[in-house]
Motif scaffolding. Structure first.
Motif, PDB file in Angstrom:
ATOM      1  N   LYS A   1      -2.170  -1.138  -7.706  1.00  0.00           N
ATOM      2  CA  LYS A   1      -1.022  -0.700  -6.913  1.00  0.00           C
ATOM      3  C   LYS A   1      -1.323  -0.636  -5.432  1.00  0.00           C
ATOM      4  CE  LYS A   1       2.013   1.606 -10.006  1.00  0.00           C
ATOM      5  NZ  LYS A   1       3.051   2.649 -10.011  1.00  0.00           N
TER       6      LYS A   1
ATOM      7  N   LEU B   1       0.614  -4.189  -1.674  1.00  0.00           N
ATOM      8  CA  LEU B   1       2.026  -3.982  -1.362  1.00  0.00           C
ATOM      9  C   LEU B   1       2.783  -5.253  -1.734  1.00  0.00           C
ATOM     10  CD1 LEU B   1       3.847  -1.780  -0.036  1.00  0.00           C
ATOM     11  CD2 LEU B   1       3.649  -3.077   2.084  1.00  0.00           C
TER      12      LEU B   1
ATOM     13  N   ILE C   1       6.111  -7.563  -2.526  1.00  0.00           N
ATOM     14  CA  ILE C   1       7.382  -7.724  -1.827  1.00  0.00           C
ATOM     15  C   ILE C   1       8.142  -8.875  -2.464  1.00  0.00           C
ATOM     16  CG2 ILE C   1       8.424  -8.267   0.425  1.00  0.00           C
ATOM     17  CD1 ILE C   1       5.706  -7.392   1.690  1.00  0.00           C
TER      18      ILE C   1
ATOM     19  N   MET D   1       6.035 -12.105  -2.863  1.00  0.00           N
ATOM     20  CA  MET D   1       5.171 -12.162  -1.688  1.00  0.00           C
ATOM     21  C   MET D   1       4.324 -10.880  -1.698  1.00  0.00           C
ATOM     22  SD  MET D   1       6.621 -14.949  -0.413  1.00  0.00           S
ATOM     23  CE  MET D   1       5.958 -15.131   1.246  1.00  0.00           C
TER      24      MET D   1
ATOM     25  N   PHE E   1       1.856  -8.163   1.181  1.00  0.00           N
ATOM     26  CA  PHE E   1       1.236  -7.914   2.488  1.00  0.00           C
ATOM     27  C   PHE E   1      -0.270  -7.961   2.226  1.00  0.00           C
ATOM     28  CE2 PHE E   1       2.257  -5.779   6.702  1.00  0.00           C
ATOM     29  CZ  PHE E   1       0.992  -5.931   7.240  1.00  0.00           C
TER      30      PHE E   1
ATOM     31  N   PHE F   1      -2.821  -4.294   4.797  1.00  0.00           N
ATOM     32  CA  PHE F   1      -2.154  -3.138   4.196  1.00  0.00           C
ATOM     33  C   PHE F   1      -2.741  -2.886   2.823  1.00  0.00           C
ATOM     34  CE2 PHE F   1       1.100  -0.341   2.629  1.00  0.00           C
ATOM     35  CZ  PHE F   1       1.669   0.230   3.761  1.00  0.00           C
TER      36      PHE F   1
ATOM     37  N   ASP G   1      -2.087   0.021  -0.085  1.00  0.00           N
ATOM     38  CA  ASP G   1      -1.201   1.144  -0.371  1.00  0.00           C
ATOM     39  C   ASP G   1      -1.961   2.255  -1.105  1.00  0.00           C
ATOM     40  OD1 ASP G   1       1.077   2.611  -0.432  1.00  0.00           O
ATOM     41  OD2 ASP G   1       2.226   1.251  -1.711  1.00  0.00           O
ATOM     42  N   GLU G   2      -2.792   2.961  -0.356  1.00  0.00           N
ATOM     43  CA  GLU G   2      -3.586   4.058  -0.916  1.00  0.00           C
ATOM     44  C   GLU G   2      -2.662   5.125  -1.514  1.00  0.00           C
ATOM     45  OE1 GLU G   2      -7.017   4.627  -0.294  1.00  0.00           O
ATOM     46  OE2 GLU G   2      -7.489   3.105   1.199  1.00  0.00           O
TER      47      GLU G   2
END
Lengths: 439, 439
Positions: free
Chosen positions: A91, A94, A96, A104, A106, A139, A141-142
């Protein structure tokens, strides 16, 4: 820059949300502002430091023969399906969908994309070795971003990728980055120690983390004190020469992270008075991963014998945003930040103790013009604040030199020069101050 | 840089997918590579040009008193709900959910965020005027991205935002950006003409597009030929002085986009022999939008009388990625790109006509060392390619100067220097060539 025209939103109070000193100081000095969890805007003072860190990193990459590119932030999921990582990555990625419902993401890292760029045009060993790097926002997503830019979701990363015909070639490329990293951290005023790191399923000895010692470090590290005083390879280092003697010297003395620590070996190899056990912050990681991406992605090169084989790769990461915080962790006192000269946002803070007083204003203007003319980057505190407040701000933002100008000193033909790091103050004539600072 | 060590993936064939010359040339010269629809990686040659364009833009923003920050690419949707644009903005906005299902977006522009940064710390007219800018990657999810980096989805943008107490102040800020833009485009080798643009519901006369003339331009424009020869404000322009005379002079002569064109006025005001009707490319846009964001987002400042009012804002955009393409549209020939010196990826292409020939190699090495030592950035073609292929590459990538070294010339004590823009060639001694290029 005149402070009255600058944008320096100093906070009067220490922000409650900040757990570590670098985060507190970066918020208080108005270097950064949180825009969402783990996502920061870099305000003028912070951005100047970040650009300087980035430039030091860039110069040392170039010196070592790496070539700069820039890959985009948004990547196609298809590329990651080729390597198999699209499903494996959790997770933190990120994900999209664009307006055409294409998957897509990041980019959290760029192994896939650089492999794609490589395979599109390189076919032969004659074009090797090659090392391509970029400095780009990434990026991750911690779940719980924290510690400010030390562990943020959007962060700047320099990642380099080397390409070689075989493992022996990869080691040569690895050593270049090893030495480049030693130089980079030293120029940033940091004592960074390379420590063996996990090399995963690849195995071997080509995976090192560079760790700086700081009380607030995230992990425990153990090393021989000797390492703190080893000479750093000079500017004149020949990166085409064999660098293995330099690398070997650094790996000879004991240094290990918690994960790799062997207490018995530590005690056997390092005399008691040289044993350092401390907290450390990881500021760089270099890693040989062989054909992990080139094999599934079919990035092959023909060797001198005509046979085609997957190219051998390594990756080399430094996070400039995290480094800004790490430098503060390593260099501050109760009054604020103490910037190393190489990354200080300004060279000199010029403090007018009595703005509005004609003689003091004139003396400050003259000093400002002379220092600026000599190429010094000066932050001139021309505001109407009280002297005490100006001193506190100067200490807080931690410029290497403070040049203090007031009516009493001027009457005696003197200004005061203070070194932020040592606290040393001396009175001298305005001309001597200019010579000293502009020399 | 030695070409043998560089990464310059020249394409032999003209890519079919490219409709316009800049896109074709950027792909052929290996400046960029498409990684997904409308998303490009910048390869070494292209990235060097992009950085130079960015730096010219930065220098002129700083000269005009704007202050650099860096806002993140990922923004919170909440910010856009405050201004009401989250729902209004169509599918061009790349919407994202993070792992906690929070609505985020990849910023297509930054009015909301800069207003949030402003209101968090500025309260008084005493802190005005203020102009904050950043140079950051943005994303607009175009339905049909095309024309390469001229209309890509991920693109670099310099956006500045000015803050003033009232409209009169905003006009002063506007004029500074107007003049900064004139200087920026001129330094990039472009003739950009400011043309009145739609100011939307705000009305008034403070909205201008800067347009360069190019055959492949996206829209039709009309202007007085005089505008092509107006003097550009010099480096010594005092941005604290009243700039309205400069601005007025530029707005005096007729210039209009298709949208705003008034054929009757054009014919009445401009003598027939000065009427230009051509294609244009928009390379910048400056725009006063008053309190459009500050009112709903409550970014208020207290005036000298103590009353609080929403701050007056303007925004000022230039796209460096698009500019790279625009420069090529404006400056190329059948053989390739013709770079203006200010943004050329290298200053000089040094061409070794017979790599492997001892005397020629030695002469080239000597020239390479001398030029590099004098601070010139040289791309040395030391490869084993045929002379014809080397010439073609040199023409294609369009460095301002080619320094051509071969055995025949050397026997006569001569090398050849060719100017890419004029095509002029001259034979001269190696020393004279160094003096000429390093002078």
């Amino acid at each position: 820059m005149r402070l009255s025209r600058y944008f320096l939103p100093i906070l009067k109070e220490t922000p409650k949300e900040a757990d570590i000193v670098s985060h507190r100081l970066m918020l208080r000095t108005g270097m950064i502002r949180q825009e969402a969890a783990g996502i920061y805007a870099w305000l003028p003072l912070g951005y100047k430091v970040l650009k300087k860190v980035e430039q030091v990193v860039r110069e040392e990459q170039n010196r070592a023969g790496a070539i700069e590119v820039l890959m985009p932030t948004i990547q196609s999921a298809d590329l990651w399906r080729e390597s198999g990582r699209y499903d494996d990555y959790g997770k933190e990625m990120l994900r999209i969908k664009d307006r055409h419902e294409r998957d897509m993401l990041f980019g959290p890292t760029n192994e896939e994309m650089i492999t794609e760029i490589f395979r599109a045009s390189v076919r032969s060993y004659r074009d090797l070795p090659l090392n391509l790097y970029h400095i780009q926002w990434k990026f991750r997503d911690e779940v719980r971003p924290r510690f400010g830019v030390m562990r943020s979701r959007e962060f700047l990363m320099k990642d380099a990728y080397s390409f070689d015909l075989d493992q022996a070639g990869a080691r040569v490329s690895y050593n270049k980055m090893f030495v480049a990293y030693l130089r980079t951290f030293a120029r940033l005023g940091l004592k960074a120690i390379p420590m063996a790191a996990d090399s995963g399923p690849i195995g071997g000895d080509m995976s090192h983390e560079f760790i700086i010692l700081a009380k607030t470090g995230e992990s425990e590290v153990f090393c021989d004190k000797e390492l703190l005083d080893l000479p750093i390879p000079g500017e004149d280092t020949d990166f085409e020469a064999d660098l293995s003697p330099i690398v070997s010297r650094w790996l000879e003395s004991y240094a290990a992270t918690d994960e790799k620590h062997d207490a018995a070996r530590f005690e056997a190899e390092v005399p008691a008075d040289r044993r350092i056990s401390a907290r450390g912050i990881e500021v760089g990681h270099i890693f040989y991963f062989g054909t992990k991406y080139s094999a599934p992605m079919k990035a092959v090169v023909a060797g001198p014998d005509g046979s085609e084989n997957p190219v051998h790769m390594g990756s080399y990461g430094i996070g400039p945003t995290r480094l800004v915080a790490a430098i503060i962790e390593a260099s501050h006192d109760d009054a604020g930040i103490i910037w190393p000269e190489s990354v200080a946002p300004f060279d000199v803070g010029l403090i007018n103790l009595k703005s509005g007083d004609a003689a003091t204003d004139a003396a400050c203007e003259d000093l400002y013009a002379k220092l600026t003319g000599a190429g010094r980057d000066v932050l001139y505190d021309d505001t109407g604040e009280r002297a005490g407040s100006k001193f506190a701000t100067a200490e807080l933002i931690g410029l290497p030199w403070q040049l203090i100008v007031g009516p009493k000193g001027l009457a005696a033909g003197e200004v005061e020069l203070k070194n932020r790091a040592t606290g040393e103050r001396r009175s001298l004539s305005a001309d001597s101050a200019v010579s000293k600072l502009a020399g």
